[in-house]
Design an enzyme around this catalytic site. Sequence first.
Site: not given
Length: 231
Positions: A39, A113
């Site tokens: 990202h 994550e």
Amino acid sequence: MRRQGLVDKAGEVQSRGQVGQVQTHGEEIIKMKLYMVRHGETYHNVLKLHQGHYNSVLTPKGIRQADLIGERLKDENFDILYSSDLERAVMTAGTIARHHPDLAWMKMEQLREGAKGIYENQPYGADHEEQKRQNVPGWRFKPKGGESWAELWDRTVKFYDELKLKHDKDSVLLVSHGGPLLCMIMRLNDHSIDDVVNYKHLNNTSLSIYDSEKQMMALYNCTKHLENLAD
């Protein structure tokens, strides 16, 4: 052990090696091509705060990074897009997907994550004392309410093993986070979780490409699309 190849500062593979057996699905060679993107920059990245499952959003620079990786990938022919369901990955994936309006897109918890538990929203290093108290290797340290690197590894490898069976001949785009993508890259390179100390942290919107048919990383942590981006 399969050699990953030498990587220059832009992330281009300069030399390649391939050792070991070719991946197969039944009698067929797996031909999946895997594009992996981290990202864009978030406010937590700038403030050096643990994110984990916390929904930190992209900074203006992070949005521009996402625009640039989208431009870089606009002419690729993807069969499917998988992203983490956390906002920073969704924002990045959505920017890329604008160039591929008919592309199927799946948002997956498995690509999140690693959870940082009580240390989410806390400064980097806030967990060091607890790591010392537990007296275990870093990849086994589990913050309260969070995940260890070993647990992150297990869920990421499970996702990849399912992915290669479902999309054995496809071009697959993954937009996720540094932790899961690093675990996946280590797995692809036939390394184990304790090799994490030998890997460079993945940069925001970096591109890594794995060619299953050739059994090699074609690109690793490449950010050449950001070369002209001002800080």
